[in-house]
Design a protein around this motif. Sequence first.
Motif, PDB file in Angstrom:
ATOM      1  N   GLU A   1     -29.549 -46.944 -14.675  1.00 47.94           N
ATOM      2  CA  GLU A   1     -29.318 -47.321 -13.284  1.00 47.94           C
ATOM      3  C   GLU A   1     -30.594 -47.929 -12.722  1.00 47.94           C
ATOM      4  O   GLU A   1     -31.696 -47.436 -12.977  1.00 47.94           O
ATOM      5  N   ILE A   2     -30.421 -49.016 -11.977  1.00 44.66           N
ATOM      6  CA  ILE A   2     -31.548 -49.633 -11.294  1.00 44.66           C
ATOM      7  C   ILE A   2     -31.164 -49.938  -9.858  1.00 44.66           C
ATOM      8  O   ILE A   2     -29.989 -50.064  -9.530  1.00 44.66           O
ATOM      9  N   LEU A   3     -32.182 -50.023  -9.021  1.00 47.65           N
ATOM     10  CA  LEU A   3     -32.035 -50.508  -7.657  1.00 47.65           C
ATOM     11  C   LEU A   3     -32.720 -51.868  -7.620  1.00 47.65           C
ATOM     12  O   LEU A   3     -33.871 -51.999  -8.048  1.00 47.65           O
ATOM     13  N   ILE A   4     -31.999 -52.868  -7.130  1.00 49.69           N
ATOM     14  CA  ILE A   4     -32.529 -54.226  -7.044  1.00 49.69           C
ATOM     15  C   ILE A   4     -32.822 -54.563  -5.595  1.00 49.69           C
ATOM     16  O   ILE A   4     -31.940 -54.481  -4.737  1.00 49.69           O
ATOM     17  N   ASP A   5     -34.066 -54.916  -5.309  1.00 45.32           N
ATOM     18  CA  ASP A   5     -34.466 -55.378  -3.984  1.00 45.32           C
ATOM     19  C   ASP A   5     -33.839 -56.757  -3.791  1.00 45.32           C
ATOM     20  O   ASP A   5     -34.130 -57.690  -4.543  1.00 45.32           O
ATOM     21  N   ILE A   6     -32.955 -56.871  -2.815  1.00 47.04           N
ATOM     22  CA  ILE A   6     -32.210 -58.117  -2.621  1.00 47.04           C
ATOM     23  C   ILE A   6     -33.131 -59.263  -2.212  1.00 47.04           C
ATOM     24  O   ILE A   6     -32.966 -60.393  -2.672  1.00 47.04           O
ATOM     25  N   ARG A   7     -34.094 -59.000  -1.376  1.00 46.84           N
ATOM     26  CA  ARG A   7     -34.983 -60.076  -0.906  1.00 46.84           C
ATOM     27  C   ARG A   7     -35.889 -60.608  -2.010  1.00 46.84           C
ATOM     28  O   ARG A   7     -36.154 -61.801  -2.090  1.00 46.84           O
ATOM     29  N   LEU A   8     -36.377 -59.714  -2.854  1.00 51.20           N
ATOM     30  CA  LEU A   8     -37.293 -60.120  -3.918  1.00 51.20           C
ATOM     31  C   LEU A   8     -36.588 -60.441  -5.229  1.00 51.20           C
ATOM     32  O   LEU A   8     -37.207 -60.995  -6.144  1.00 51.20           O
ATOM     33  N   CYS A   9     -35.311 -60.059  -5.324  1.00 47.10           N
ATOM     34  CA  CYS A   9     -34.547 -60.217  -6.570  1.00 47.10           C
ATOM     35  C   CYS A   9     -35.319 -59.620  -7.744  1.00 47.10           C
ATOM     36  O   CYS A   9     -35.516 -60.260  -8.789  1.00 47.10           O
ATOM     37  N   SER A  10     -35.772 -58.388  -7.536  1.00 44.82           N
ATOM     38  CA  SER A  10     -36.533 -57.699  -8.569  1.00 44.82           C
ATOM     39  C   SER A  10     -36.179 -56.217  -8.555  1.00 44.82           C
ATOM     40  O   SER A  10     -35.589 -55.705  -7.599  1.00 44.82           O
ATOM     41  N   VAL A  11     -36.580 -55.527  -9.611  1.00 41.96           N
ATOM     42  CA  VAL A  11     -36.297 -54.098  -9.730  1.00 41.96           C
ATOM     43  C   VAL A  11     -37.159 -53.324  -8.743  1.00 41.96           C
ATOM     44  O   VAL A  11     -38.383 -53.471  -8.723  1.00 41.96           O
ATOM     45  N   HIS A  12     -36.510 -52.533  -7.925  1.00 40.68           N
ATOM     46  CA  HIS A  12     -37.208 -51.653  -6.992  1.00 40.68           C
ATOM     47  C   HIS A  12     -37.450 -50.296  -7.643  1.00 40.68           C
ATOM     48  O   HIS A  12     -38.489 -49.671  -7.425  1.00 40.68           O
ATOM     49  N   LYS A  13     -36.483 -49.871  -8.464  1.00 39.63           N
ATOM     50  CA  LYS A  13     -36.585 -48.558  -9.104  1.00 39.63           C
ATOM     51  C   LYS A  13     -35.629 -48.513 -10.287  1.00 39.63           C
ATOM     52  O   LYS A  13     -34.546 -49.077 -10.232  1.00 39.63           O
TER      53      LYS A  13
ATOM     54  N   GLN B   1     -27.730 -63.794  -3.250  1.00 40.09           N
ATOM     55  CA  GLN B   1     -28.694 -63.157  -2.361  1.00 40.09           C
ATOM     56  C   GLN B   1     -28.255 -63.155  -0.898  1.00 40.09           C
ATOM     57  O   GLN B   1     -28.302 -62.117  -0.229  1.00 40.09           O
ATOM     58  N   GLU B   2     -27.836 -64.283  -0.393  1.00 44.34           N
ATOM     59  CA  GLU B   2     -27.461 -64.375   1.019  1.00 44.34           C
ATOM     60  C   GLU B   2     -26.288 -63.443   1.348  1.00 44.34           C
ATOM     61  O   GLU B   2     -26.339 -62.703   2.336  1.00 44.34           O
ATOM     62  N   GLU B   3     -25.256 -63.471   0.536  1.00 45.90           N
ATOM     63  CA  GLU B   3     -24.095 -62.606   0.772  1.00 45.90           C
ATOM     64  C   GLU B   3     -24.450 -61.131   0.619  1.00 45.90           C
ATOM     65  O   GLU B   3     -24.008 -60.289   1.396  1.00 45.90           O
ATOM     66  N   LEU B   4     -25.267 -60.803  -0.370  1.00 47.57           N
ATOM     67  CA  LEU B   4     -25.680 -59.413  -0.569  1.00 47.57           C
ATOM     68  C   LEU B   4     -26.466 -58.882   0.630  1.00 47.57           C
ATOM     69  O   LEU B   4     -26.252 -57.752   1.072  1.00 47.57           O
ATOM     70  N   LEU B   5     -27.375 -59.694   1.158  1.00 50.34           N
ATOM     71  CA  LEU B   5     -28.133 -59.285   2.349  1.00 50.34           C
ATOM     72  C   LEU B   5     -27.215 -59.067   3.541  1.00 50.34           C
ATOM     73  O   LEU B   5     -27.334 -58.072   4.263  1.00 50.34           O
ATOM     74  N   GLU B   6     -26.300 -59.990   3.728  1.00 53.52           N
ATOM     75  CA  GLU B   6     -25.364 -59.876   4.834  1.00 53.52           C
ATOM     76  C   GLU B   6     -24.533 -58.589   4.725  1.00 53.52           C
ATOM     77  O   GLU B   6     -24.374 -57.862   5.696  1.00 53.52           O
ATOM     78  N   LEU B   7     -24.035 -58.305   3.543  1.00 53.35           N
ATOM     79  CA  LEU B   7     -23.236 -57.095   3.346  1.00 53.35           C
ATOM     80  C   LEU B   7     -24.075 -55.828   3.504  1.00 53.35           C
ATOM     81  O   LEU B   7     -23.614 -54.841   4.080  1.00 53.35           O
ATOM     82  N   PHE B   8     -25.308 -55.854   2.991  1.00 61.22           N
ATOM     83  CA  PHE B   8     -26.160 -54.674   3.131  1.00 61.22           C
ATOM     84  C   PHE B   8     -26.323 -54.309   4.604  1.00 61.22           C
ATOM     85  O   PHE B   8     -26.165 -53.159   4.995  1.00 61.22           O
ATOM     86  N   PHE B   9     -26.625 -55.297   5.439  1.00 55.20           N
ATOM     87  CA  PHE B   9     -26.828 -55.017   6.865  1.00 55.20           C
ATOM     88  C   PHE B   9     -25.519 -54.719   7.586  1.00 55.20           C
ATOM     89  O   PHE B   9     -25.503 -53.969   8.555  1.00 55.20           O
ATOM     90  N   GLN B  10     -24.446 -55.272   7.108  1.00 60.42           N
ATOM     91  CA  GLN B  10     -23.134 -54.926   7.674  1.00 60.42           C
ATOM     92  C   GLN B  10     -22.803 -53.463   7.371  1.00 60.42           C
ATOM     93  O   GLN B  10     -22.324 -52.738   8.240  1.00 60.42           O
ATOM     94  N   PHE B  11     -23.074 -53.018   6.158  1.00 58.19           N
ATOM     95  CA  PHE B  11     -22.798 -51.636   5.748  1.00 58.19           C
ATOM     96  C   PHE B  11     -23.821 -50.652   6.314  1.00 58.19           C
ATOM     97  O   PHE B  11     -23.560 -49.470   6.410  1.00 58.19           O
ATOM     98  N   ASN B  12     -24.995 -51.143   6.656  1.00 59.98           N
ATOM     99  CA  ASN B  12     -26.107 -50.295   7.099  1.00 59.98           C
ATOM    100  C   ASN B  12     -26.727 -50.867   8.372  1.00 59.98           C
ATOM    101  O   ASN B  12     -27.906 -51.259   8.380  1.00 59.98           O
TER     102      ASN B  12
END
Length: 81
Positions: A32-44, A63-74
């Motif tokens: 399992e990994i967490l991907i930083d959407i803005r940097l498009c890199s592994v966060h953890k 990236q654009e859609e993922l950011l939009e959804l992240f802020f919509q969900f959070n």
Amino acid sequence: MPLYEFLDGILIYLYFNYHLPPHFHALYRKYEILIDIRLCSVHKGDFPTKQLKKVIQFAKENQEELLELFFQFNPNTRRHE
């Protein structure tokens, strides 16, 4: 935690009521990994190289859609940016 995408055996999830930085989770077998959407890199986390390349490419292409959804969900995370 809605499943966002199923990509060659890789599960991509976005969570509700979550924390910064804007990110998504990718699961593949025991990894399992967490991907930083803005940097498009592994966060953890850790992932096999072949699958990691697919996830990073997916992040860049969406990236654009993922950011939009992240802020919509959070929505509470916007004020802490």
